[in-house]
Design an enzyme around this catalytic site. Structure first.
Site, PDB file in Angstrom:
ATOM      1  N   SER A   1     -43.975 -24.481   5.330  1.00  0.00           N
ATOM      2  CA  SER A   1     -44.755 -24.664   4.097  1.00  0.00           C
ATOM      3  C   SER A   1     -46.042 -25.420   4.374  1.00  0.00           C
ATOM      4  O   SER A   1     -47.061 -25.207   3.710  1.00  0.00           O
ATOM      5  CB  SER A   1     -43.945 -25.454   3.062  1.00  0.00           C
ATOM      6  OG  SER A   1     -43.074 -24.635   2.346  1.00  0.00           O
TER       7      SER A   1
ATOM      8  N   HIS B   1     -44.678 -30.822  -3.740  1.00  0.00           N
ATOM      9  CA  HIS B   1     -44.896 -29.759  -2.749  1.00  0.00           C
ATOM     10  C   HIS B   1     -46.216 -29.028  -2.992  1.00  0.00           C
ATOM     11  O   HIS B   1     -47.001 -28.794  -2.065  1.00  0.00           O
ATOM     12  CB  HIS B   1     -43.715 -28.786  -2.800  1.00  0.00           C
ATOM     13  CG  HIS B   1     -43.654 -27.811  -1.666  1.00  0.00           C
ATOM     14  ND1 HIS B   1     -44.393 -26.646  -1.642  1.00  0.00           N
ATOM     15  CD2 HIS B   1     -42.930 -27.808  -0.523  1.00  0.00           C
ATOM     16  CE1 HIS B   1     -44.122 -25.974  -0.542  1.00  0.00           C
ATOM     17  NE2 HIS B   1     -43.233 -26.650   0.165  1.00  0.00           N
TER      18      HIS B   1
ATOM     19  N   ASP C   1     -47.029 -22.144  -6.029  1.00  0.00           N
ATOM     20  CA  ASP C   1     -46.233 -23.268  -5.536  1.00  0.00           C
ATOM     21  C   ASP C   1     -45.626 -24.004  -6.729  1.00  0.00           C
ATOM     22  O   ASP C   1     -45.340 -23.387  -7.762  1.00  0.00           O
ATOM     23  CB  ASP C   1     -47.108 -24.194  -4.691  1.00  0.00           C
ATOM     24  CG  ASP C   1     -46.358 -24.824  -3.530  1.00  0.00           C
ATOM     25  OD1 ASP C   1     -45.478 -25.659  -3.804  1.00  0.00           O
ATOM     26  OD2 ASP C   1     -46.648 -24.493  -2.370  1.00  0.00           O
TER      27      ASP C   1
END
Length: 768
Positions: free
Chosen positions: A552, A220, A147
């Protein structure tokens, strides 16, 4: 200085010496234009491959002409996820590589994209019960996340009371910008950054806005890591919203290994490959990938190829399905050895009430918590002389004199949602109504806007736009009032999110994809202190926890749940874990009604092409009764059934593999059936499946069929009698096209029922 991702000293020294020679001899008379490639080689000793390349280069006539000297750039050598390397080459250099002994294939690097709390309660995880019991939480399971990195100081990653790092762990904590070896602990046990591919495409990373290390500058990666395995944090919230008893990862006692391969503009496939390669070598148990590209054949899909290598090492790989819904055949990460996760709603909402001048009440969604607004004028600049793109509120499209002091209506599309709010605020608007178009349906996303904003569905948006087009009536200006209700629970859920990518899969229509759905809308989880919640540079706010949406967010839920199952059933293969999750998934919501599809409207039932087997059920998944197991050979035979050449199969097998005369059926826990549509064409398809008993030693299962419309389904035998645990029994299902159909697909299920278990496999029929 070049960085070579090798993880013990002998290969490092050996490769450095070889690549020094490689650079010394490798020149080209081609154009100075270069491109980065993923290069697959046969699975043999690295020394043989590089030596072969050197010999080819020294004897190649093109190389002898040094009119245009150009050194190649070697980025990574892959030995675990696949066999090969990545390099930036000229055309002539690429041709030399292609003609070298051991070469299989090459394809250009590309940028993949990221597919961008209360979840544990909604999924039924409770202390001391089911998968959150003392035994399942005490065993060591390591989740590797590829990620944007991780925020090591975040409260979700404390290692209080955690035992020492397991001795089987082979990973390291790589130092880099603002990240030292001490950034890791007993929770975050490994970290690394992979950026050579990204920099070869985009240019050098701007370290004023990001870090050439595993530190997360975007948020994220911190969000996905804390969703999968974050520690328990009591009273976590986003500015007081979404506050429950605590926020927690799905398996909060798991270790985390963070592999940063995603940057401001995306994730280079060469870097993602390197990260997966490293994760396999380090010894992770689960790999979580909240990223992907467009659907493409598996032999040119870097994630599919790398994940195959992980599967061979008994590593469970979970991927997001993509955010291109509700359009059909948009699902990515469709290889059968991947768990492909769709996104769905939880029962938590953030309602806001908009009342227009006619008295009509519109229910939307908002993360604003302050006071409301009474009878403010509305502005929608397509009718008020705004600039180009004013209806979408794109940058520099609004005029201050037209929007100042008003509630501004903006359509979704043509730009980021939070950026629209920034444009409204910068021009003096006091609030925004963000209206979904038909393509976004009735979706109500709660975004961390920089001003009071309400998300409104398509149907209510039509009412709103008609109202403003009519001028509010003969005597009234167009006005609206807004009230914000904060956090509420108990809404109908789950519902498949409209943005979640749909099947059938283009790359593998023989497999039902996506596989399963999990919470992915308005998810609260950890966030980076270096990024604002809106991801806008003009936003000065910083939060510990943020609320965002996407597949996600759904993917790490399943990654964490898979870790829970692995902690209970340590000897299960990735296919057995997947089967347990799929065959126990729920197809009904908290109202005991069929799960809805927000892309088609909340009152429309979702299908197997929307959510696969259904919504993940953590309580039942740990004890599925029967499982469908698969081996490496089974998957290779599946590739044979796709008529792959021996060279293409070699990309996955690493060694020569001979396809059997009849490859047989993939023992998958779902059925994707292609039938001819026509009254005169009685198409027949038969499939063989084998189930393994993991429940009671002596048990009996009876077949129950929910027939798809227009299809006759026959099961033989209709009863399976097991005498012991791990006994395997087979059955055959035959599908007969009984009638012509107007629709392109129809759906049903095969359920094996015992006195303790229901083992459900979805059936998706595509009419050709």
């Amino acid at each position: 200085m070049l960085f070579f991702p090798f993880y013990d000293n002998r290969p490092m020294m050996f490769i450095r010496s070889l690549l020094f020679l490689f650079f010394l001899f490798f020149t080209s008379n081609a154009s100075s234009l270069k491109q980065t490639y993923v290069i697959h080689t046969v699975k043999t000793n690295t020394k043989d491959i590089v030596s072969s390349l050197l010999n080819s280069l020294q004897t190649d006539s093109n190389i002898q002409d040094d009119n245009d000297f150009a050194l190649p750039e070697i980025h990574y050598i892959y030995e675990n996820a696949m066999s090969g390397f990545s390099a930036t080459l000229t055309d002539n250099q690429l041709e030399t590589v292609k003609n070298s002994r051991g070469f299989i294939s090459a394809y250009p690097d590309e940028l993949l994209s990221l597919h961008t709390t209360h979840s544990h309660e909604f999924l039924g995880l409770e202390f001391g019960i089911g998968l959150w019991n003392k035994t399942s939480l005490s065993s060591d399971v390591i989740i590797g996340l590829v990620d944007t990195g991780i925020s090591p100081e975040h409260v979700s990653f404390r290692d209080t009371h955690m035992p020492p790092v397991p001795s089987r762990w082979r990973g390291s904590c790589d130092e880099g910008t603002n990240f030292s070896s001490s950034s890791c602990n007993k929770k975050i046990i490994g970290a690394g950054a992979f950026y050579k591919g990204y920099e070869s495409i985009v240019g050098k990373i701007n370290e004023t806005t990001d870090f050439r290390s595993a530190r997360d500058a975007q948020g994220h990666g911190t969000h996905t890591a804390s969703t999968a395995a974050g520690d328990i944090v009591r009273k976590a919230s986003y500015f007081g919203l979404a506050k429950g008893r605590f926020a927690s990862g799905m398996r909060f006692s798991s270790r985390i290994a963070a592999y940063k391969a995603c940057w401001a503009l995306g994730c280079a496939s060469t870097d993602v490959l390197a990260a997966i390669d490293r994760a396999i070598l380090d010894g992770v148990d689960v790999i979580s990938l909240s990223l992907g590209g467009s659907s493409r054949p598996f032999y040119v899909d870097p994630i599919a190829i790398a994940a195959f290598g992980a599967m061979q090492k008994n590593i469970f790989v979970s991927c997001s399905a993509g955010n291109s819904g509700p359009a059909k055949s948009t699902v990515s990460n469709g290889a059968p050895w991947l768990m492909t996760v769709a996104a769905s709603y939880t029962d938590r909402t953030f309602p806001a009430i908009v009342r227009i001048g006619t008295g009509k009440k519109i229910v939307g969604s908002s993360l604003y918590k302050g006071k409301g607004f009474e009878n403010l004028s509305l502005a929608f600049n397509t009718t008020a002389g705004g600039g180009s793109g004013a209806e979408f509120c794109v940058r520099n499209s609004l005029r201050r004199e037209l929007v100042e002091g008003k509630i501004v209506i903006c359509l979704r599309g043509a730009g980021g949602r939070t950026a629209k709010g920034e444009e409204v605020k910068q021009n003096g608007g006091v609030a925004m109504l963000l209206v979904s178009r038909q393509t976004e349906g009735e979706e109500l996303l709660a975004d961390p806007h920089v001003l009071p904003a309400v998300s409104i569905g398509y149907s209510d948006g039509i009412v709103l736009l008609k109202y403003i087009a009519g001028g509010g009536g003969a005597a009234n200006a167009t006005v609206a009032s807004i009230g914000f209700r904060g956090t509420e629970y108990g809404a109908r859920a789950p519902i498949v999110a409209a943005f979640s990518s749909r099947g059938p899969s283009v790359a593998g229509p023989e497999i039902v994809k996506p596989d399963i759905s999990a919470p992915g809308l308005n998810i609260l989880a950890g966030w980076s202190p270096f990024s604002s919640p809106s991801l806008l540079r003009s936003d000065p706010r910083r939060v510990q926890f943020n609320i965002i949406s996407g597949t996600s967010m759904a993917c790490p839920h399943v990654s964490g749940i898979a870790a829970l199952i692995k902690s209970v059933h340590g000897d299960w293969s990735p296919a057995m874990i997947k089967s347990a999750l799929l065959t126990t998934a729920s197809t009904t919501d908290n109202r005991n009604q069929p799960i809805g599809d927000m892309g088609a409207g909340p009152n429309s039932a979702a299908t197997a092409f929307d959510f696969g087997a259904g919504h993940v059920d953590t309580t039942r998944a740990v004890d599925p009764g029967l499982v469908y197991d698969l081996s490496t050979v089974d998957y290779l035979n599946y590739l044979c059934s796709l008529s792959y050449t021996s060279e293409r199969i070699l990309l996955f097998s690493g060694t020569n593999y001979t396809c059997p005369p009849t490859p047989g059926d993939l023992n998958y826990p779902s059925f994707a059936v292609n039938l001819a549509n026509g009254a005169k064409m009685k198409t027949v398809r038969s499939y063989r499946r084998t189930v393994t008993n993991v429940g009671s030693p002596a048990c009996e299962y009876m077949a129950h069929v929910e027939e798809p419309k227009g299809v006759e389904v026959r099961v033989e035998p209709k009863v399976l009698k097991f005498q012991k645990v791990r006994e395997r029994l087979s059955y055959t299902v035959t599908f007969v096209a009984a009638a012509s159909r107007d629709s392109s697909s129809s759906f049903g299920a095969l359920v094996w029922i015992s006195d303790k278990h229901k083992v459900r496999s979805p059936i998706a029929v595509t009419w050709e």
